[in-house]
Design a protein around this motif. Structure first.
Motif, PDB file in Angstrom:
ATOM      1  N   GLN A 267       5.574  20.060 -19.518  1.00 13.20           N
ATOM      2  CA  GLN A 267       4.450  19.641 -20.361  1.00 13.20           C
ATOM      3  C   GLN A 267       4.931  19.264 -21.760  1.00 13.20           C
ATOM      4  O   GLN A 267       4.525  18.259 -22.317  1.00 13.20           O
TER       5      GLN A 267
ATOM      6  N   SER B 175       0.343  25.239 -15.996  1.00 10.05           N
ATOM      7  CA  SER B 175       1.794  25.242 -16.207  1.00 10.05           C
ATOM      8  C   SER B 175       2.422  26.482 -15.602  1.00 10.05           C
ATOM      9  O   SER B 175       3.559  26.440 -15.112  1.00 10.05           O
TER      10      SER B 175
ATOM     11  N   ASP C 261       4.057  17.633 -15.073  1.00  8.15           N
ATOM     12  CA  ASP C 261       3.120  18.413 -15.888  1.00  8.15           C
ATOM     13  C   ASP C 261       2.617  17.540 -17.038  1.00  8.15           C
ATOM     14  O   ASP C 261       3.341  17.286 -17.994  1.00  8.15           O
ATOM     15  N   GLU C 262       1.401  17.085 -16.929  1.00  7.76           N
ATOM     16  CA  GLU C 262       0.765  16.206 -17.919  1.00  7.76           C
ATOM     17  C   GLU C 262       1.644  15.014 -18.303  1.00  7.76           C
ATOM     18  O   GLU C 262       1.987  14.835 -19.470  1.00  7.76           O
TER      19      GLU C 262
END
Ligand code: ADP
Ligand code: MG
Length: 660
Positions: A487, A445, A580-581
């Motif tokens: 995230q 991140s 992000d994820e």
């Protein structure tokens, strides 16, 4: 009251017409001058509340010194239309005298200038002067957040009355300005009759109401609310946060300045204590009571509190005193409830915070549950228009500039003693999909935050399509074509799905404040097209989001929130999309569905950089995988090769697993 906001537009229009008709005939109902005067004061405070609502309600900037701008507008008119200043006459004043802005008093060498700037001219001029002060004060301070901003504005709100008290030559100090001229129309002075002031006040409130209503659902209003909801996400969506905060501050100050001129013309005097801290607090309580961010709420809150103070408390005091006299209680007969109004405001504020935080008219709608029919609404997936538009946008961008390739070189990021990234280099070729994997805390991140300008690296370089990204503001980076998701999902929680995705289009819309307020055709067309584009984008996720378009995003399931965030990023028409994820919190079926959609983004001409834990998703999508561990690049290569790499297995599962 919550229902009131959800009434059909036709019913709302009828209710508004009835209310307006009542307000127009109110002075003829013969309720007496005192009541008309109270109504005119209600209008003044409603105007102030509408202005503060832009600053605190829309934009979330806690301003505790708002009355300072009220004072500036008041004194601007007070000084320019009274006998306070009387410089010696010279012929230089003649042009102003010719248009009636000054008059010559006396004759010969003793002649002086009498300022007579007309009220109608000073209304807009005061708004501009106060807005100018708003900009001058806001520019250095609006970088501050939350409590700090509150403290600085509190200070400003204290300083202005102090300056007014002490600069006697300009303001006549604590004694106050005297003989401020009342407005006049065609030579007829308003004098001390309350009725014309009431109508002017009503006109001002209607004007400011109109401006607020137009701004709220516009590009600018949405950007303000985005800042209020999540300033970091707002910047990451391309909103120049400092500039928009300044605009909100200036506009709120302008409303207050205009109201100041009206208020002072009505009273025909101005003293510094009319603008002290309690006034700022009172206006704040008005908008909290009405519902922060709610335009009608601001008006209703202002009227209620003004009625409480000017009418209900005196009546109640009189009743209590009469009771006191009857029962021979000196305490009751001397009780003066009006002097306790600040205490009562405090009680109202606390009560609202405890029991009804959203105020009387909540600003955010909470849509009812979906019907079965809505849930079943079938929408064809991968709607063509959105696909076309996005691919056209990326083709244009590709034709215009360098290819959308990302090159990170020797990137180092330090947080105090912790080195989150150590000299990491990686490449994302234009049109490719690259995945970054690695254990928690390995710096994935942080890599994203460095690329999007949220973290300042201590070394290295990040080149995207020929632009160095390090040192750029997040909104600038977005304009280069880099959009991201977070995230821990950073949507604007109190806004709807539609509004969230519309904010993604901020940099592609052009509407300015004047065009929005005037409702110019271009602005309306642009807005209509932006909404269509949102529908097209959401259709990419089948019927998961389309039926929920007017729901607040806070009510959505976790997976749907992720989808909205991706749609919001796509709405910026990016060239590089960073996720992000994206599948965190999704079940395996949903993860694969999303993976398929992400694979489709490549066909749109997008370059994708992805952080992902689920190895099946990574294997399916990524051309190249980069493994981070403790901030260092551990391995790099095609997914199935990296998957078998011993060092990677060790980093992920632990040393024992390699031998097992
Ligand atoms: P990942 O996304 O790979 O799980 P992060 O990039 O979030 O890892 O974090 C990498 C390391 O940097 C962690 O040790 C984390 O605690 C630290 N870190 C991340 N952001 C900050 C910050 N703003 N301040 C201090 N430390 C941070
Ligand atoms: Mg992370």
């Amino acid at each position: 009251m919550k229902r009131l906001a959800n009434l059909p537009p036709r019913t709302k229009r009828i209710l508004f017409s009835v209310l307006l008709a009542f307000l127009l005939v109110f002075p003829f109902l013969d309720t007496g001058q005192a009541n008309i005067d109270i109504a005119a004061n209600c209008a003044a405070y409603a105007a102030l509340a509408l202005g503060l609502n832009i600053v605190v309600g829309f934009t979330g900037l806690l301003d505790l010194g708002y009355a300072a701008f009220f004072a500036i507008g008041a004194y601007a008119y007070g000084i320019l239309n009274s006998y306070q200043l009387h410089p010696a006459w010279s012929n230089g004043w003649a042009p102003l005298a010719a248009i009636g802005f000054v008059a010559k008093l006396g004759a010969g060498a003793a002649a002086t200038v009498h300022f007579t700037f007309p009220f109608w001219v000073m209304l807009p001029v005061s708004a501009v002067i106060a807005a100018g002060f708003g900009v001058a004060f806001g520019a250095p301070t609006l970088r501050l957040k939350g409590d700090y901003l509150a403290i600085v504005t509190l200070g400003f709100g204290e300083i202005v009355p102090i300056v007014v008290r002490n600069w006697s030559s300009l303001t006549n100090g604590a004694e106050g300005l005297n003989g401020v001229a009342p407005p006049s129309v065609f030579g007829h002075s308003f004098g001390i009759d309350s009725t014309p002031y009431y109508y002017v006040g009503l006109g001002i409130v209607l004007l400011l109401l109109f401006i607020s209503q137009r701004l709220k659902p516009s590009r600018i209003g949405r950007a303000w609310m985005a800042i209020r909801e999540d300033e970091i996400a707002a910047g990451a969506m391309g909103i120049h946060t400092t500039r928009l905060k300044l605009l909100a501050f200036a506009m709120g100050a302008g409303f207050a300045g205009l109201t100041g001129t009206f208020y002072i013309a009505k009273l025909q005097t101005a003293t510094p204590d009319m603008f002290d801290l309690p006034v700022s607090i009172m206006v704040l309580v008005m908008i909290v009571l009405g519902g922060l961010g709610s335009v009608w709420g601001a008006i209703i809150g202002a009227v209620l509190l003004q009625l409480l103070q000017a009418w209900f408390l005196p009546e109640l005091s009189a009743m209590v005193q009469a009771l006191g006299n009857a029962v021979h209680s000196p305490f009751l007969s001397n009780l003066e409830l009006t002097s306790a109004s600040e205490l009562i405001f405090g009680i109202i504020l606390v009560t609202m915070m405890l029991y009804r935080r959203d105020g009387i008219v909540p600003a955010s709608r909470n849509e009812v549950r979906l019907s079965f029919a809505q849930q079943d609404a079938a929408v064809s997936r991968g709607s063509l228009p959105a696909v076309e538009r996005l691919s056209r946008a990326s083709a244009q961008a590709a034709a215009a500039g360098a290819p959308a390739a990302l090159a990170v070189r020797d990137l180092t990021v330090k947080f105090g003693g912790l080195t989150a990234l150590k000299s990491v280099s990686l490449d994302v070729p234009a049109g490719g999909i690259v995945a970054v994997i690695g254990p928690n805390g390995s710096g994935k991140s942080t890599l994203f935050n460095s690329i999007t300008g949220l973290v300042t690296p201590s070394g290295g370089s990040i080149d995207f399509a020929g632009h160095e990204l390090i040192g750029q503001r997040p909104d600038q980076i977005l304009r280069y074509g880099v959009a991201r998701t977070f995230q821990n999902i950073r949507l604007f929680p109190n806004l709807t799905v539609m509004e969230n995705v519309l904010i993604g289009q901020h940099t592609h819309l052009k509407a300015g404040p004047a065009g929005i307020v005037l409702g110019l055709g271009g602005v309306r067309a642009e807005e209509r097209e932006a909404r269509e584009f949102v529908l097209e984008l959401l259709a990419m996720f089948g019927n998961r989001l389309i039926p929920r378009i007017d729901q607040g995003v806070a009510q959505l399931s976790y997976a749907n929130r992720r989808r909205v965030e991706i749609a919001r990023a796509l709405a910026t028409r990016p060239r590089l999309l960073m996720l992000d994820e994206p599948t965190a919190g999704m079940n395996p079926a949903e993860s694969l569905e999303l993976a398929e959609q992400i694979a489709g983004f490549r066909d749109l001409g997008l370059t994708v950089l992805l952080v992902e834990h689920k190895l099946d998703v990574v294997t399916r999508l990524a051309d190249n995988v980069i493994v981070l561990d403790y901030g260092e690049k551990l391995a790099e290569g095609p997914a199935d090769v990296v998957r078998r790499d011993e060092a990677v297995i060790e980093a992920y599962i632990g040393r024992g697993a390699v031998n097992a």
